[in-house]
Write a protein that holds these residues in place. Structure first.
Motif, PDB file in Angstrom:
ATOM      1  N   ARG A 270     -26.615 -28.487 -27.984  1.00  0.00           N
ATOM      2  CA  ARG A 270     -27.019 -27.909 -28.959  1.00  0.00           C
ATOM      3  C   ARG A 270     -28.485 -28.680 -28.972  1.00  0.00           C
ATOM      4  O   ARG A 270     -29.229 -28.575 -29.465  1.00  0.00           O
ATOM      5  CB  ARG A 270     -26.411 -28.349 -29.986  1.00  0.00           C
ATOM      6  CG  ARG A 270     -26.546 -27.966 -31.114  1.00  0.00           C
ATOM      7  CD  ARG A 270     -25.677 -28.652 -32.732  1.00  0.00           C
ATOM      8  NE  ARG A 270     -24.751 -27.340 -32.690  1.00  0.00           N
ATOM      9  CZ  ARG A 270     -23.218 -27.393 -33.556  1.00  0.00           C
ATOM     10  NH1 ARG A 270     -22.988 -28.981 -33.851  1.00  0.00           N
ATOM     11  NH2 ARG A 270     -22.484 -27.249 -33.518  1.00  0.00           N
TER      12      ARG A 270
ATOM     13  N   TRP B 191     -30.046 -29.849 -26.558  1.00  0.00           N
ATOM     14  CA  TRP B 191     -31.090 -29.400 -25.844  1.00  0.00           C
ATOM     15  C   TRP B 191     -31.943 -28.011 -26.338  1.00  0.00           C
ATOM     16  O   TRP B 191     -32.935 -27.423 -25.799  1.00  0.00           O
ATOM     17  CB  TRP B 191     -30.239 -28.915 -24.324  1.00  0.00           C
ATOM     18  CG  TRP B 191     -30.399 -30.916 -23.937  1.00  0.00           C
ATOM     19  CD1 TRP B 191     -29.267 -31.390 -23.814  1.00  0.00           C
ATOM     20  CD2 TRP B 191     -31.266 -31.530 -23.309  1.00  0.00           C
ATOM     21  NE1 TRP B 191     -30.070 -32.718 -23.238  1.00  0.00           N
ATOM     22  CE2 TRP B 191     -31.463 -32.916 -23.064  1.00  0.00           C
ATOM     23  CE3 TRP B 191     -33.063 -31.193 -23.193  1.00  0.00           C
ATOM     24  CZ2 TRP B 191     -31.868 -34.087 -22.343  1.00  0.00           C
ATOM     25  CZ3 TRP B 191     -33.835 -32.013 -23.335  1.00  0.00           C
ATOM     26  CH2 TRP B 191     -32.895 -33.295 -22.586  1.00  0.00           C
ATOM     27  N   ARG B 192     -31.103 -27.319 -27.094  1.00  0.00           N
ATOM     28  CA  ARG B 192     -31.122 -25.882 -27.368  1.00  0.00           C
ATOM     29  C   ARG B 192     -32.233 -26.173 -28.516  1.00  0.00           C
ATOM     30  O   ARG B 192     -33.402 -25.605 -28.698  1.00  0.00           O
ATOM     31  CB  ARG B 192     -29.975 -24.725 -27.868  1.00  0.00           C
ATOM     32  CG  ARG B 192     -29.252 -24.391 -27.167  1.00  0.00           C
ATOM     33  CD  ARG B 192     -28.525 -23.694 -27.381  1.00  0.00           C
ATOM     34  NE  ARG B 192     -27.474 -24.280 -28.219  1.00  0.00           N
ATOM     35  CZ  ARG B 192     -25.975 -24.371 -28.196  1.00  0.00           C
ATOM     36  NH1 ARG B 192     -25.714 -24.200 -27.329  1.00  0.00           N
ATOM     37  NH2 ARG B 192     -25.400 -24.656 -28.609  1.00  0.00           N
ATOM     38  N   GLU B 193     -32.382 -27.191 -29.323  1.00  0.00           N
ATOM     39  CA  GLU B 193     -33.135 -27.781 -30.779  1.00  0.00           C
ATOM     40  C   GLU B 193     -34.780 -28.447 -29.447  1.00  0.00           C
ATOM     41  O   GLU B 193     -35.694 -27.605 -29.841  1.00  0.00           O
ATOM     42  CB  GLU B 193     -32.981 -28.501 -30.884  1.00  0.00           C
ATOM     43  CG  GLU B 193     -31.691 -28.498 -32.048  1.00  0.00           C
ATOM     44  CD  GLU B 193     -32.055 -27.840 -33.024  1.00  0.00           C
ATOM     45  OE1 GLU B 193     -33.461 -27.860 -33.474  1.00  0.00           O
ATOM     46  OE2 GLU B 193     -31.296 -27.464 -34.151  1.00  0.00           O
TER      47      GLU B 193
ATOM     48  N   SER C 182     -35.878 -24.933 -28.143  1.00  0.00           N
ATOM     49  CA  SER C 182     -36.633 -23.893 -29.297  1.00  0.00           C
ATOM     50  C   SER C 182     -38.275 -23.986 -29.569  1.00  0.00           C
ATOM     51  O   SER C 182     -38.894 -23.817 -30.322  1.00  0.00           O
ATOM     52  CB  SER C 182     -36.278 -23.676 -30.673  1.00  0.00           C
ATOM     53  OG  SER C 182     -35.753 -25.186 -31.280  1.00  0.00           O
TER      54      SER C 182
END
Length: 98
Positions: free
Chosen positions: A71, A73-75, A78
């Motif tokens: 989560r 690393w997705r932030e 983005s």
């Protein structure tokens, strides 16, 4: 240069930052405390701006996710799609700066 840039990126992505410090760290590029304090290594000024921005984003996203989970690393991705290239640059050139 670093504190204003950190605050600018924080505002742009609606991330609350309490304080920004610049220090002479020997083994870290940055840190984020649970109270919202971001600490940045002054040596970031010796990096290309897109790499130092990545380090700032890395710390800012810890305000959203205080770990290195998927989560998190997705932030990071983005707000900084080129984060993998920045990591490679740091791995290749970072030791010469520290």
């Amino acid at each position: 240069e670093l504190p204003p840039r950190c605050l600018e990126l924080a505002r742009a992505h609606s991330v609350h930052v309490a304080r920004v410090y610049v220090r002479n760290q020997r083994s870290r590029w940055g840190a984020c405390s649970s109270t919202g304090t971001i600490t940045l290594n002054w040596r970031l000024l010796q990096m290309p701006p897109w790499v130092s921005d990545y380090v700032i984003y890395h710390e800012l996203m810890h305000r959203r996710q205080p770990n290195h989970s998927m989560r998190y690393w997705r932030e990071v991705a983005s707000v900084c799609p080129e984060w993998r290239e920045a990591e490679r640059w740091i791995k290749k050139n970072g030791r010469t700066i520290l």
